[in-house]
Scaffold this active site. Structure first.
Site, mmCIF file in Angstrom:
data_model
loop_
_atom_site.group_PDB
_atom_site.id
_atom_site.type_symbol
_atom_site.label_atom_id
_atom_site.label_comp_id
_atom_site.label_asym_id
_atom_site.label_seq_id
_atom_site.Cartn_x
_atom_site.Cartn_y
_atom_site.Cartn_z
ATOM 1 N N GLU A 139 -2.049 -6.210 -0.082
ATOM 2 C CA GLU A 139 -2.443 -7.592 -0.399
ATOM 3 C C GLU A 139 -1.210 -8.445 -0.668
ATOM 4 O O GLU A 139 -0.091 -7.933 -0.796
ATOM 5 C CB GLU A 139 -3.341 -7.601 -1.649
ATOM 6 C CG GLU A 139 -2.610 -7.013 -2.862
ATOM 7 C CD GLU A 139 -3.413 -7.046 -4.158
ATOM 8 O OE1 GLU A 139 -4.645 -6.897 -4.097
ATOM 9 O OE2 GLU A 139 -2.787 -7.220 -5.217
ATOM 10 N N HIS A 184 3.984 -10.042 -9.737
ATOM 11 C CA HIS A 184 3.747 -8.868 -10.589
ATOM 12 C C HIS A 184 5.080 -8.381 -11.150
ATOM 13 O O HIS A 184 6.085 -8.356 -10.425
ATOM 14 C CB HIS A 184 3.203 -7.681 -9.780
ATOM 15 C CG HIS A 184 1.833 -7.835 -9.240
ATOM 16 N ND1 HIS A 184 0.773 -8.284 -9.972
ATOM 17 C CD2 HIS A 184 1.338 -7.535 -8.011
ATOM 18 C CE1 HIS A 184 -0.317 -8.252 -9.208
ATOM 19 N NE2 HIS A 184 0.001 -7.823 -8.022
ATOM 20 N N CYS A 242 1.340 -3.140 -15.120
ATOM 21 C CA CYS A 242 1.484 -4.314 -14.249
ATOM 22 C C CYS A 242 1.141 -5.565 -15.055
ATOM 23 O O CYS A 242 0.028 -5.701 -15.568
ATOM 24 C CB CYS A 242 0.565 -4.182 -13.041
ATOM 25 S SG CYS A 242 0.651 -5.606 -11.928
ATOM 26 N N HIS A 245 2.245 -6.235 -0.506
ATOM 27 C CA HIS A 245 2.630 -5.086 -1.335
ATOM 28 C C HIS A 245 1.518 -4.056 -1.383
ATOM 29 O O HIS A 245 0.332 -4.392 -1.273
ATOM 30 C CB HIS A 245 3.035 -5.516 -2.751
ATOM 31 C CG HIS A 245 1.989 -6.304 -3.478
ATOM 32 N ND1 HIS A 245 1.727 -7.623 -3.203
ATOM 33 C CD2 HIS A 245 1.126 -5.952 -4.473
ATOM 34 C CE1 HIS A 245 0.763 -8.050 -4.007
ATOM 35 N NE2 HIS A 245 0.378 -7.055 -4.784
HETATM 36 MN MN MN Z 1 -1.230 -7.544 -6.219
#
Ligand code: MN
Length: 145
Positions: free
Chosen positions: A59, A65, A113, A99
Protein backbone atom coordinates in the site's frame (compact mmCIF):
# COMPACT_ATOMS: atom_id res chain seq x y z
CA UNK A 1 -6.78 2.67 32.95
CA UNK A 2 -3.49 2.09 34.73
CA UNK A 3 -0.57 4.16 33.55
CA UNK A 4 1.44 0.94 33.30
CA UNK A 5 0.30 -2.03 31.26
CA UNK A 6 2.70 -4.93 31.62
CA UNK A 7 4.23 -6.68 28.63
CA UNK A 8 3.90 -10.45 28.23
CA UNK A 9 4.33 -12.70 25.19
CA UNK A 10 4.31 -9.78 22.75
CA UNK A 11 1.04 -8.50 24.14
CA UNK A 12 0.17 -5.95 26.81
CA UNK A 13 -2.37 -5.87 29.62
CA UNK A 14 -5.73 -4.52 28.45
CA UNK A 15 -4.63 -4.38 24.81
CA UNK A 16 -6.78 -6.63 22.62
CA UNK A 17 -5.24 -8.46 19.68
CA UNK A 18 -7.19 -7.38 16.62
CA UNK A 19 -7.37 -8.53 13.07
CA UNK A 20 -5.29 -6.46 10.69
CA UNK A 21 -7.99 -5.28 8.33
CA UNK A 22 -6.94 -2.23 6.40
CA UNK A 23 -8.09 -4.19 3.38
CA UNK A 24 -6.22 -5.67 0.51
CA UNK A 25 -4.27 -8.88 0.31
CA UNK A 26 -2.27 -9.74 3.40
CA UNK A 27 -1.41 -12.91 5.27
CA UNK A 28 -1.17 -13.67 8.98
CA UNK A 29 -1.07 -10.19 10.52
CA UNK A 30 -2.47 -9.01 13.86
CA UNK A 31 -2.82 -5.47 15.18
CA UNK A 32 -2.69 -4.07 18.70
CA UNK A 33 -3.41 -0.43 19.42
CA UNK A 34 -1.06 0.57 22.25
CA UNK A 35 -1.89 4.28 22.46
CA UNK A 36 -4.80 6.12 20.88
CA UNK A 37 -3.27 9.57 21.14
CA UNK A 38 -4.93 12.75 22.37
CA UNK A 39 -5.16 16.42 21.49
CA UNK A 40 -1.63 17.15 22.64
CA UNK A 41 -0.25 14.09 20.81
CA UNK A 42 -2.50 13.30 17.84
CA UNK A 43 -0.96 9.97 16.92
CA UNK A 44 -1.72 6.29 17.15
CA UNK A 45 0.94 3.85 18.26
CA UNK A 46 0.35 0.27 17.12
CA UNK A 47 2.07 -3.10 17.29
CA UNK A 48 1.69 -5.35 14.28
CA UNK A 49 2.80 -8.92 14.17
CA UNK A 50 3.27 -10.88 10.97
CA UNK A 51 3.40 -14.68 11.36
CA UNK A 52 6.27 -16.64 9.76
CA UNK A 53 5.81 -16.50 5.99
CA UNK A 54 3.13 -13.81 6.27
CA UNK A 55 3.05 -10.30 4.88
CA UNK A 56 1.32 -6.96 5.27
CA UNK A 57 -0.67 -5.24 2.55
CA UNK A 58 1.23 -3.59 -0.28
CA UNK A 59 0.00 0.00 0.00
CA UNK A 60 0.84 3.67 -0.03
CA UNK A 61 -0.70 6.78 1.50
CA UNK A 62 0.03 10.40 2.23
CA UNK A 63 0.68 9.80 5.91
CA UNK A 64 4.06 8.50 7.00
CA UNK A 65 5.07 5.64 9.29
CA UNK A 66 7.81 5.44 11.87
CA UNK A 67 8.58 1.76 12.52
CA UNK A 68 10.73 -0.07 15.05
CA UNK A 69 11.16 -3.84 14.74
CA UNK A 70 10.47 -5.37 18.14
CA UNK A 71 10.47 -9.08 17.33
CA UNK A 72 11.89 -11.46 14.77
CA UNK A 73 13.07 -10.69 11.31
CA UNK A 74 12.04 -10.36 7.72
CA UNK A 75 12.28 -7.97 4.82
CA UNK A 76 10.61 -4.75 3.88
CA UNK A 77 9.94 -2.94 0.64
CA UNK A 78 9.94 0.84 0.85
CA UNK A 79 9.75 2.46 -2.56
CA UNK A 80 12.23 0.45 -4.62
CA UNK A 81 14.38 -0.49 -1.63
CA UNK A 82 14.23 -4.03 -0.30
CA UNK A 83 15.97 -4.50 3.04
CA UNK A 84 16.61 -7.27 5.52
CA UNK A 85 15.22 -6.11 8.84
CA UNK A 86 15.57 -7.39 12.37
CA UNK A 87 15.08 -6.48 15.98
CA UNK A 88 15.60 -2.83 16.83
CA UNK A 89 16.01 -1.63 13.27
CA UNK A 90 14.16 1.58 12.43
CA UNK A 91 12.26 2.14 9.18
CA UNK A 92 10.80 5.36 7.88
CA UNK A 93 8.06 5.09 5.28
CA UNK A 94 7.79 8.44 3.44
CA UNK A 95 4.64 9.92 2.02
CA UNK A 96 3.06 8.19 -1.01
CA UNK A 97 5.66 5.43 -1.03
CA UNK A 98 4.74 1.80 -1.71
CA UNK A 99 5.58 -0.39 1.25
CA UNK A 100 5.16 -3.95 2.44
CA UNK A 101 6.56 -6.03 5.30
CA UNK A 102 7.29 -9.75 5.02
CA UNK A 103 8.27 -12.07 7.86
CA UNK A 104 10.93 -14.67 7.16
CA UNK A 105 9.51 -18.19 6.74
CA UNK A 106 11.01 -19.31 10.06
CA UNK A 107 10.39 -16.25 12.24
CA UNK A 108 7.63 -13.80 13.05
CA UNK A 109 8.05 -10.11 12.36
CA UNK A 110 6.67 -7.82 15.04
CA UNK A 111 6.95 -4.06 14.82
CA UNK A 112 5.83 -0.87 16.46
CA UNK A 113 4.33 1.61 14.02
CA UNK A 114 3.58 5.24 14.79
CA UNK A 115 1.06 7.12 12.63
CA UNK A 116 -0.77 10.40 12.75
CA UNK A 117 -4.26 10.19 14.24
CA UNK A 118 -5.45 12.20 11.24
CA UNK A 119 -4.57 10.25 8.15
CA UNK A 120 -5.72 9.29 4.70
CA UNK A 121 -6.88 5.82 3.72
CA UNK A 122 -4.25 3.46 2.27
CA UNK A 123 -4.24 3.16 -1.50
CA UNK A 124 -3.83 -0.27 -3.07
CA UNK A 125 -1.92 -0.72 -6.33
CA UNK A 126 -3.95 -0.97 -9.54
CA UNK A 127 -2.79 -2.94 -12.58
CA UNK A 128 -0.74 0.01 -13.84
CA UNK A 129 0.96 0.49 -10.48
CA UNK A 130 1.78 -3.21 -10.30
CA UNK A 131 3.24 -3.15 -13.81
CA UNK A 132 5.44 -0.20 -12.84
CA UNK A 133 6.58 -1.93 -9.66
CA UNK A 134 7.38 -5.13 -11.58
CA UNK A 135 9.78 -3.29 -13.87
CA UNK A 136 12.28 -4.05 -11.13
CA UNK A 137 12.66 -7.86 -11.03
CA UNK A 138 13.63 -7.74 -7.34
CA UNK A 139 10.53 -5.71 -6.49
CA UNK A 140 8.40 -8.04 -8.63
CA UNK A 141 9.73 -11.02 -6.69
CA UNK A 142 9.08 -9.27 -3.38
CA UNK A 143 5.46 -8.30 -4.05
CA UNK A 144 4.41 -11.67 -5.41
CA UNK A 145 1.20 -12.89 -3.68
MN1 MN B 1 0.97 1.75 5.60
Amino acid sequence: MSTVRKFKDFGWENVPVLAYKEGGPYKGVTRQILFEGQDTLPAQWRYFEVEPGGHSTLERHEHIHYVLILRGRGRCLVGEDISQIGEHDLIEVPTLTWHQFRADVDAPLGFLCLVSAIRDKPQLPDAEDLAALRRSPAVGEFIRP
